[in-house]
Motif scaffolding. Structure first.
Motif, mmCIF file in Angstrom:
data_model
loop_
_atom_site.group_PDB
_atom_site.id
_atom_site.type_symbol
_atom_site.label_atom_id
_atom_site.label_comp_id
_atom_site.label_asym_id
_atom_site.label_seq_id
_atom_site.Cartn_x
_atom_site.Cartn_y
_atom_site.Cartn_z
ATOM 1 N N ALA A 378 42.145 -62.833 78.016
ATOM 2 C CA ALA A 378 41.203 -61.731 78.188
ATOM 3 C C ALA A 378 40.008 -62.184 79.018
ATOM 4 O O ALA A 378 39.341 -63.158 78.685
ATOM 5 C CB ALA A 378 40.734 -61.228 76.821
ATOM 6 N N LEU A 385 44.656 -59.434 82.767
ATOM 7 C CA LEU A 385 43.667 -59.046 81.761
ATOM 8 C C LEU A 385 42.238 -59.291 82.235
ATOM 9 O O LEU A 385 41.319 -59.373 81.433
ATOM 10 C CB LEU A 385 43.906 -59.810 80.452
ATOM 11 N N THR A 387 38.535 -58.684 83.711
ATOM 12 C CA THR A 387 37.604 -57.562 83.608
ATOM 13 C C THR A 387 37.554 -56.783 84.915
ATOM 14 O O THR A 387 37.234 -55.588 84.919
ATOM 15 C CB THR A 387 36.203 -58.069 83.235
ATOM 16 N N ARG A 391 39.997 -54.511 82.080
ATOM 17 C CA ARG A 391 40.448 -54.914 80.741
ATOM 18 C C ARG A 391 39.341 -55.659 80.003
ATOM 19 O O ARG A 391 38.566 -56.418 80.593
ATOM 20 C CB ARG A 391 41.688 -55.813 80.834
ATOM 21 N N PHE A 392 39.261 -55.403 78.722
ATOM 22 C CA PHE A 392 38.300 -56.064 77.841
ATOM 23 C C PHE A 392 36.879 -55.996 78.399
ATOM 24 O O PHE A 392 36.134 -56.976 78.406
ATOM 25 C CB PHE A 392 38.715 -57.518 77.594
ATOM 26 N N SER A 397 35.858 -54.066 72.993
ATOM 27 C CA SER A 397 36.732 -55.207 73.265
ATOM 28 C C SER A 397 36.052 -56.369 73.977
ATOM 29 O O SER A 397 36.611 -57.461 74.042
ATOM 30 C CB SER A 397 37.930 -54.753 74.111
ATOM 31 N N THR A 408 50.493 -58.014 79.346
ATOM 32 C CA THR A 408 50.277 -56.588 79.565
ATOM 33 C C THR A 408 51.592 -55.900 79.917
ATOM 34 O O THR A 408 52.571 -56.536 80.296
ATOM 35 C CB THR A 408 49.294 -56.373 80.723
ATOM 36 N N LEU A 417 50.728 -54.205 74.904
ATOM 37 C CA LEU A 417 49.928 -55.424 74.888
ATOM 38 C C LEU A 417 50.423 -56.276 73.720
ATOM 39 O O LEU A 417 50.346 -55.862 72.568
ATOM 40 C CB LEU A 417 48.440 -55.104 74.713
ATOM 41 N N LYS A 446 44.591 -48.227 77.742
ATOM 42 C CA LYS A 446 44.440 -49.681 77.822
ATOM 43 C C LYS A 446 43.211 -50.135 77.036
ATOM 44 O O LYS A 446 43.249 -51.141 76.321
ATOM 45 C CB LYS A 446 44.322 -50.127 79.277
ATOM 46 N N ASP A 447 42.107 -49.391 77.172
ATOM 47 C CA ASP A 447 40.899 -49.733 76.426
ATOM 48 C C ASP A 447 41.159 -49.694 74.922
ATOM 49 O O ASP A 447 40.679 -50.551 74.171
ATOM 50 C CB ASP A 447 39.760 -48.774 76.770
ATOM 51 N N ASP A 450 43.133 -52.775 73.972
ATOM 52 C CA ASP A 450 42.247 -53.944 73.995
ATOM 53 C C ASP A 450 41.383 -53.967 72.737
ATOM 54 O O ASP A 450 41.132 -55.031 72.159
ATOM 55 C CB ASP A 450 41.354 -53.912 75.228
#
Length: 461
Positions: A378, A385, A387, A391-392, A397, A408, A417, A446-447, A450
């Protein structure tokens, strides 16, 4: 088979099937701790905790701390933390961003106990989480040290570039092959050749069940045994032949006409060869970037390694065979390709978690360690993954950046995930979350996933 729908299940069962039993010369928790402590680190990103992925050499690793469940005084606190995790997950899977078709599970890595599950045996589209199955089978059949060979042979005025299933071949590699071949040609007084490519190792490219013509060539190139620079073109073999011919010309050899396709003759003389990186490194690259072309090539090479034709059907049959030997539950599993692009493939969260459980077992760590090492972290730049890819990076997250490793998976109508993280109770947990058919924006789904991973880690209150 009954699906795992309750918060707890017996430790010896998983996904409705008896799990592989481990010999216990030491406690399961200690054995697992040793593996997790000695796994190789990811450059530039380290999971939280002084022992997590701390060293590649067991002799220099931080000694594992006794597992909390081995100390009776710690059990109430651990039980409280576990119940909080269960309660949070039971609440958060009702997030409207996850829709109504969801399969999820959380497994304690040390004991194999299912901590939490929701429709965990329901088989859904796994998207690129299917690459976990491909990687496991490839490493098992071929071995992590295996290398693929690209050859050049000469005969009857023709240099033939022979594909060996190396999807990591680069322009620089072809330049070196050309330089070696030219040296041999010039020493023999040859300065004019034709160029041919031989990609007969694989049968003619075809669409897998569940694919459509729109995948070619941008999402995945037609699967051939020869390619250069991972280029997405319709004919990767002739493309590589063209690059090879250009380097021959640059080194002083006249190339007669364009590169053509054909088979090398038995009487042709070997003049150059190139070895790929180790399979472990190729798997690492495939998982970090979720490379569809590498996955489909590995599926075929795994089939060949098992003595079967290099086809979708034979490749997926070998994958199933190898997973079955490990005791991975295959009820309701349908595989149609190596990359997870097929919309007809189905894998439950229970099976995906079982796949990730394997490399944490010391018996399999040497063979399958590249799977854990290849999982994106992450927040890791350049991986799926990061940012930068969204992601995350939200309040639910962001706290898990650097603390979660996971594969992913993304297709229209499917987001997955699956990975592992060290919880706030000090225990390593394996999780898998698969969502299908949500009507929310994919970025929102996705959020939400996460956020579930951050929940398993415990940093999300």
């Amino acid at each position: 088979m009954n699906e795992i729908t309750t918060a707890r299940a017996p430790a010896e069962t998983f996904g409705g099937r008896r799990r592989h039993r481990r010999p216990k010369p030491m406690t399961a928790a200690t054995r697992r701790a040793l593996v997790l402590v000695t796994a190789a680190p990811v450059a530039g990103v380290m999971l939280a905790g002084p022992s997590a992925y701390a060293a590649e050499n067991p002799g220099t690793a931080t000694p594992p701390v006794p597992a909390p469940d081995s100390d009776s005084s710690a059990q109430p606190a651990a039980a409280s933390s576990e119940q909080k995790l269960i309660d949070n997950l039971n609440t958060r899977i009702n997030d409207p961003r996850l829709g109504n078709t969801f399969s999820g599970v959380v497994l304690d890595s040390a004991s194999d106990k299912v901590i939490w599950g929701h429709n965990a045996s329901t088989a859904l589209m796994p998207a690129s989480n299917a690459k976990l199955a491909t990687a496991t089978a490839a490493l098992t059949v071929l071995g992590p040290e295996h290398r693929f060979t690209t050859k050049v042979v000469y005969g009857n005025g023709t240099l033939t570039l022979i594909g060996g299933g190396d999807r990591t071949l680069t322009t620089d590699d072809l330049a070196e092959l050309a330089k070696t071949a030219v040296a041999g040609l010039k020493s023999a007084g040859v300065d004019n050749v034709k160029v041919r490519v031989d990609d007969s190792l694989f049968p003619e490219p075809a669409l897998a069940h569940g694919w459509n013509d729109g995948y070619y060539p941008d999402t995945v190139a037609p699967v051939r045994a020869l390619a250069v620079d991972g280029r997405h073109v319709t004919d990767t073999s002739l493309d590589a032949g063209k690059v090879f011919a250009q380097h021959l010309a640059a080194d002083g050899i006249t190339v007669d006409g364009e590169a053509t396709r054909g088979r090398a003759e038995r009487t042709d003389v070997p003049v150059a060869r190139h070895k790929s990186p180790r399979l472990a490194d190729i798997v690492h690259r495939m998982l970090k970037s979720s490379d569809n072309n590498i996955a489909e090539t590995l599926l075929r090479m795994t089939a060949l390694g098992a003595g079967r034709p290099a086809t979708f059907d034979d490749g997926t049959a070998v994958v199933r065979h190898e997973l079955r030997k490990y005791g991975v539950p295959l009820d309701n599993v349908q595989l149609h390709d190596g990359s997870g692009l097929s919309r007809a493939s189905r894998i439950p969260a229970a099976t995906l978690a079982a796949l990730l459980d394997l490399p944490t077992d010391p018996r399999y760590a040497r063979t399958l360690g590249a799977v854990l090492d290849g999982l994106p972290v992450a927040g890791e730049a350049g991986a799926t993954l990061s940012t930068e890819t969204g992601r995350f990076d939200d309040p639910d997250s962001r706290c898990a950046v650097g603390k979660v490793r996971a594969k992913t998976g993304t297709l229209t109508g499917a987001v997955a995930l699956s990975g592992l993280t060290k919880g706030d109770d000090g225990k390593w947990k394996i999780f898998s979350f698969v969502e299908n058919n949500s009507t929310a924006q994919m970025s929102a789904t996705k959020d939400a996933l996460d956020g579930l991973a951050a929940t398993v880690n415990g940093c999300r209150a």
